[in-house]
Design a protein around this motif. Structure first.
Motif, PDB file in Angstrom:
ATOM      1  N   SER A 194       0.819  -1.218   0.000  1.00 27.30           N
ATOM      2  CA  SER A 194       0.000   0.000   0.000  1.00 27.30           C
ATOM      3  C   SER A 194       0.855   1.272   0.000  1.00 27.30           C
ATOM      4  O   SER A 194       2.057   1.242   0.277  1.00 27.30           O
ATOM      5  CB  SER A 194      -0.907  -0.005   1.227  1.00 27.30           C
ATOM      6  OG  SER A 194      -0.113  -0.044   2.400  1.00 27.30           O
ATOM      7  N   THR A 195       0.194   2.377  -0.276  1.00 27.32           N
ATOM      8  CA  THR A 195       0.879   3.673  -0.298  1.00 27.32           C
ATOM      9  C   THR A 195       1.495   4.001   1.072  1.00 27.32           C
ATOM     10  O   THR A 195       2.631   4.447   1.157  1.00 27.32           O
ATOM     11  CB  THR A 195      -0.125   4.779  -0.697  1.00 27.32           C
ATOM     12  OG1 THR A 195      -0.834   4.338  -1.853  1.00 27.32           O
ATOM     13  CG2 THR A 195       0.583   6.086  -1.000  1.00 27.32           C
ATOM     14  N   MET A 196       0.730   3.765   2.139  1.00 26.27           N
ATOM     15  CA  MET A 196       1.273   4.088   3.474  1.00 26.27           C
ATOM     16  C   MET A 196       2.506   3.248   3.784  1.00 26.27           C
ATOM     17  O   MET A 196       3.467   3.739   4.372  1.00 26.27           O
ATOM     18  CB  MET A 196       0.216   3.865   4.558  1.00 26.27           C
ATOM     19  CG  MET A 196      -0.805   4.979   4.636  1.00 26.27           C
ATOM     20  SD  MET A 196      -1.969   4.653   5.979  1.00 26.27           S
ATOM     21  CE  MET A 196      -3.490   5.068   5.163  1.00 26.27           C
ATOM     22  N   ALA A 197       2.473   1.984   3.374  1.00 26.56           N
ATOM     23  CA  ALA A 197       3.632   1.112   3.620  1.00 26.56           C
ATOM     24  C   ALA A 197       4.868   1.701   2.940  1.00 26.56           C
ATOM     25  O   ALA A 197       5.961   1.707   3.513  1.00 26.56           O
ATOM     26  CB  ALA A 197       3.353  -0.297   3.099  1.00 26.56           C
ATOM     27  N   ARG A 198       4.672   2.245   1.738  1.00 27.12           N
ATOM     28  CA  ARG A 198       5.813   2.797   0.990  1.00 27.12           C
ATOM     29  C   ARG A 198       6.356   4.066   1.618  1.00 27.12           C
ATOM     30  O   ARG A 198       7.526   4.385   1.474  1.00 27.12           O
ATOM     31  CB  ARG A 198       5.394   3.093  -0.458  1.00 27.12           C
ATOM     32  CG  ARG A 198       5.280   1.858  -1.334  1.00 27.12           C
ATOM     33  CD  ARG A 198       5.334   2.236  -2.811  1.00 27.12           C
ATOM     34  NE  ARG A 198       4.303   3.205  -3.178  1.00 27.12           N
ATOM     35  CZ  ARG A 198       3.061   2.862  -3.527  1.00 27.12           C
ATOM     36  NH1 ARG A 198       2.695   1.600  -3.558  1.00 27.12           N
ATOM     37  NH2 ARG A 198       2.183   3.783  -3.862  1.00 27.12           N
ATOM     38  N   GLU A 199       5.501   4.791   2.315  1.00 29.90           N
ATOM     39  CA  GLU A 199       5.925   6.109   2.825  1.00 29.90           C
ATOM     40  C   GLU A 199       6.415   6.061   4.269  1.00 29.90           C
ATOM     41  O   GLU A 199       6.689   7.094   4.872  1.00 29.90           O
ATOM     42  CB  GLU A 199       4.778   7.110   2.642  1.00 29.90           C
ATOM     43  CG  GLU A 199       4.434   7.290   1.164  1.00 29.90           C
ATOM     44  CD  GLU A 199       3.588   8.521   0.865  1.00 29.90           C
ATOM     45  OE1 GLU A 199       3.418   9.381   1.753  1.00 29.90           O
ATOM     46  OE2 GLU A 199       3.107   8.617  -0.284  1.00 29.90           O
ATOM     47  N   ALA A 200       6.545   4.859   4.824  1.00 32.42           N
ATOM     48  CA  ALA A 200       6.906   4.745   6.248  1.00 32.42           C
ATOM     49  C   ALA A 200       8.412   4.779   6.480  1.00 32.42           C
ATOM     50  O   ALA A 200       9.184   4.289   5.657  1.00 32.42           O
ATOM     51  CB  ALA A 200       6.354   3.437   6.789  1.00 32.42           C
ATOM     52  N   ASP A 201       8.831   5.333   7.618  1.00 34.45           N
ATOM     53  CA  ASP A 201      10.224   5.184   8.074  1.00 34.45           C
ATOM     54  C   ASP A 201      10.363   3.871   8.846  1.00 34.45           C
ATOM     55  O   ASP A 201      11.432   3.287   8.903  1.00 34.45           O
ATOM     56  CB  ASP A 201      10.613   6.331   9.018  1.00 34.45           C
ATOM     57  CG  ASP A 201      10.489   7.683   8.345  1.00 34.45           C
ATOM     58  OD1 ASP A 201      10.860   7.782   7.162  1.00 34.45           O
ATOM     59  OD2 ASP A 201      10.005   8.635   9.005  1.00 34.45           O
ATOM     60  N   LEU A 202       9.284   3.511   9.499  1.00 35.69           N
ATOM     61  CA  LEU A 202       9.269   2.242  10.245  1.00 35.69           C
ATOM     62  C   LEU A 202       7.984   1.511   9.858  1.00 35.69           C
ATOM     63  O   LEU A 202       6.885   1.954  10.199  1.00 35.69           O
ATOM     64  CB  LEU A 202       9.294   2.516  11.760  1.00 35.69           C
ATOM     65  CG  LEU A 202       9.093   1.295  12.675  1.00 35.69           C
ATOM     66  CD1 LEU A 202      10.171   0.248  12.449  1.00 35.69           C
ATOM     67  CD2 LEU A 202       9.074   1.721  14.145  1.00 35.69           C
ATOM     68  N   LEU A 203       8.134   0.432   9.097  1.00 35.58           N
ATOM     69  CA  LEU A 203       6.965  -0.307   8.620  1.00 35.58           C
ATOM     70  C   LEU A 203       6.724  -1.507   9.527  1.00 35.58           C
ATOM     71  O   LEU A 203       7.603  -2.352   9.702  1.00 35.58           O
ATOM     72  CB  LEU A 203       7.216  -0.765   7.170  1.00 35.58           C
ATOM     73  CG  LEU A 203       6.148  -1.681   6.563  1.00 35.58           C
ATOM     74  CD1 LEU A 203       4.791  -0.995   6.535  1.00 35.58           C
ATOM     75  CD2 LEU A 203       6.555  -2.116   5.154  1.00 35.58           C
ATOM     76  N   LEU A 204       5.533  -1.561  10.113  1.00 37.92           N
ATOM     77  CA  LEU A 204       5.170  -2.650  11.023  1.00 37.92           C
ATOM     78  C   LEU A 204       3.975  -3.388  10.434  1.00 37.92           C
ATOM     79  O   LEU A 204       2.813  -3.046  10.697  1.00 37.92           O
ATOM     80  CB  LEU A 204       4.823  -2.080  12.411  1.00 37.92           C
ATOM     81  CG  LEU A 204       5.931  -1.240  13.072  1.00 37.92           C
ATOM     82  CD1 LEU A 204       5.406  -0.549  14.322  1.00 37.92           C
ATOM     83  CD2 LEU A 204       7.131  -2.120  13.413  1.00 37.92           C
ATOM     84  N   PRO A 205       4.216  -4.390   9.605  1.00 33.43           N
ATOM     85  CA  PRO A 205       3.093  -5.058   8.944  1.00 33.43           C
ATOM     86  C   PRO A 205       2.303  -5.947   9.890  1.00 33.43           C
ATOM     87  O   PRO A 205       2.863  -6.556  10.811  1.00 33.43           O
ATOM     88  CB  PRO A 205       3.760  -5.907   7.857  1.00 33.43           C
ATOM     89  CG  PRO A 205       5.221  -5.799   8.039  1.00 33.43           C
ATOM     90  CD  PRO A 205       5.528  -4.938   9.207  1.00 33.43           C
ATOM     91  N   THR A 206       0.993  -6.005   9.661  1.00 29.36           N
ATOM     92  CA  THR A 206       0.165  -7.041  10.275  1.00 29.36           C
ATOM     93  C   THR A 206       0.099  -8.186   9.255  1.00 29.36           C
ATOM     94  O   THR A 206       0.183  -7.937   8.047  1.00 29.36           O
ATOM     95  CB  THR A 206      -1.258  -6.526  10.552  1.00 29.36           C
ATOM     96  OG1 THR A 206      -1.719  -5.824   9.401  1.00 29.36           O
ATOM     97  CG2 THR A 206      -1.279  -5.579  11.734  1.00 29.36           C
ATOM     98  N   HIS A 207      -0.042  -9.386   9.738  1.00 28.88           N
ATOM     99  CA  HIS A 207      -0.079 -10.525   8.816  1.00 28.88           C
ATOM    100  C   HIS A 207      -1.448 -11.191   8.864  1.00 28.88           C
ATOM    101  O   HIS A 207      -1.568 -12.387   9.052  1.00 28.88           O
ATOM    102  CB  HIS A 207       1.051 -11.496   9.144  1.00 28.88           C
ATOM    103  CG  HIS A 207       2.399 -10.851   9.032  1.00 28.88           C
ATOM    104  ND1 HIS A 207       2.983 -10.564   7.812  1.00 28.88           N
ATOM    105  CD2 HIS A 207       3.254 -10.379   9.969  1.00 28.88           C
ATOM    106  CE1 HIS A 207       4.151  -9.957   8.013  1.00 28.88           C
ATOM    107  NE2 HIS A 207       4.345  -9.838   9.319  1.00 28.88           N
ATOM    108  N   ALA A 208      -2.487 -10.362   8.701  1.00 29.46           N
ATOM    109  CA  ALA A 208      -3.856 -10.864   8.779  1.00 29.46           C
ATOM    110  C   ALA A 208      -4.289 -11.529   7.478  1.00 29.46           C
ATOM    111  O   ALA A 208      -5.289 -12.237   7.448  1.00 29.46           O
ATOM    112  CB  ALA A 208      -4.806  -9.726   9.137  1.00 29.46           C
ATOM    113  N   GLY A 209      -3.567 -11.275   6.389  1.00 27.46           N
ATOM    114  CA  GLY A 209      -4.016 -11.747   5.080  1.00 27.46           C
ATOM    115  C   GLY A 209      -5.153 -10.862   4.586  1.00 27.46           C
ATOM    116  O   GLY A 209      -5.659 -10.018   5.342  1.00 27.46           O
TER     117      GLY A 209
END
Ligand code: M6R
Length: 364
Positions: free
Chosen positions: A133-148
């Motif tokens: 996603s766009t927000m993921a690309r713009e992060a300095d610290l990306l903390l993904p959830t793995h909900a699928g």
């Protein structure tokens, strides 16, 4: 594919033991008793203030995180809905981290708030479920959830996975700031690792919740009460019910009842009380008694001890596994989701595609 489930929402509710375990798995090191986040390019220990911004259910996950971050890391946290944050001239100082929570990573208001915070010199952390996603690309610290992928418009598994990540974030920040001993961290990691099994145990009450859905479905208004980190769960419960069953519902901090909403109470307004055993239990129960004294019909969601102590005069009770107060918001999300789901099914609404709503809100 909905598998054996009637709706995507129910399928996604049932996926939670697995996806929360997956999410925790990428942030916890249970053998070492440690939390480990991706290492950001900035110094987490230097963060002096956290500003959380999100919308809807993601905002409620952020509210829970405020309790956790302040408790463990002793860093002041401010939180706002994205559509307000941008337009209120927020004071953004040096040493600030802005934390955005979003399932889709595309919500227009949250994205605009992110860019506003960046212009204001904040470091940007993002808790997001869609990794491209766009927000993921713009992060300095990306903390993904793995909900699928989450298909149901009503967010369920994304929410509990957001909570899992936010708990890990709070612990990591606390450690980096020197506010948490190795022993305390080990203890917290152990409690977090218990969450998937506790969610599983909570799902076992599905039939009991389905059985009471008929009586809630007749209500015109429903209130939800909670305290501390379970107060946002009351808000989430009310949002979920509104979204898919179209019943008017409000969540309140239990202690706020007597400052107004108690005037609504009569025998026609079910009140859902979220009260896990723990330091806030007695206070919440005394608010519950104020409701009952005015004829209010209470559904008490607590653990075995809580229900043994306070369940007697309730319309219904839902027994949750006994969990540490830290993970209660993750576990108590389950009955709140199931109740909204079954009430919507009784009412015959389009559960996965409720009227007027879109999965991703890409306009302001
Ligand atoms: O994709 P996001 O997490 O940014 O979406 C935020 C809200 O639009 C979303 O949580 C909405 O409130 C859900 N329909 C709630 O179930």
């Amino acid at each position: 594919d909905k598998g054996n489930h009637r709706h995507f929402m129910l399928k996604e509710i049932y996926e939670q033991p697995v996806v929360v375990a997956q999410t925790l798995g990428s942030y916890l090191r249970p053998l070492e008793g440690r939390v480990s986040l991706p290492v950001p390019e900035f110094d987490l220990a230097g963060i002096r203030r956290v500003t959380i911004v999100a919308c809807g259910t993601s905002y409620y996950a952020g509210m829970v995180a405020k309790y956790w971050i302040e408790r463990f890391a002793r860093v002041p946290v401010e939180i706002d809905v994205a559509s307000e944050f941008r337009y209120r001239a927020p004071v953004l100082e040096e040493g600030g981290l802005a934390l955005f929570v979003s399932q889709s990573g595309e919500t227009a208001d949250t994205l605009a708030a992110l860019r506003h915070a960046r212009e204001g010199g904040q470091k940007i952390a993002v808790v997001v479920n869609v990794p491209t996603s766009t927000m993921a690309r713009e992060a300095d610290l990306l903390l993904p959830t793995h909900a699928g992928p989450e298909i149901g418009v009503a967010s369920t598994k994304a929410f509990t996975c957001q909570l899992a990540v936010l708990a890990a974030f709070a612990v990591n920040l606390a450690r980096d700031k020197g506010r948490l001993s190795a022993e305390e961290e080990r203890r917290i990691v152990r409690h977090l690792a218990e969450a998937p099994a506790a969610i599983n145990a909570a799902l076992a009450y599905d039939d009991a919740i389905e059985a009471m859905a008929g009586s809630i479905a007749q209500a015109r208004d429903v209130l939800y009460l909670g305290r501390g980190p379970d107060y946002p769960l009351a808000l989430e419960g009310a949002l979920k019910l509104k979204e898919i069953s179209y019943i008017h519902a409000e969540g309140y901090a239990a202690g706020e009842m007597k400052h107004g909403p108690i005037a609504l109470i009569d025998e026609h307004v079910p009140v859902i009380v979220l009260a896990p055993s723990g330091p806030l239990f007695e206070k919440t129960i005394s608010n519950m008694h104020e409701v009952q004294a005015r004829g209010g019909k209470v559904v008490l969601i607590s653990d075995y001890d809580g229900i043994a102590e306070a369940g007697d005069d309730c319309l219904a009770t839902i027994t949750m596994p006994k969990v540490h107060p830290l993970i209660a918001p993750i576990v108590y999300a389950i009955p709140v989701q199931l109740l909204a789901y079954h009430v919507a099914v009784v009412k015959g609404t389009d559960v996965d595609q409720p009227r007027n709503l879109a999965k991703s809100v890409t306009v302001e």
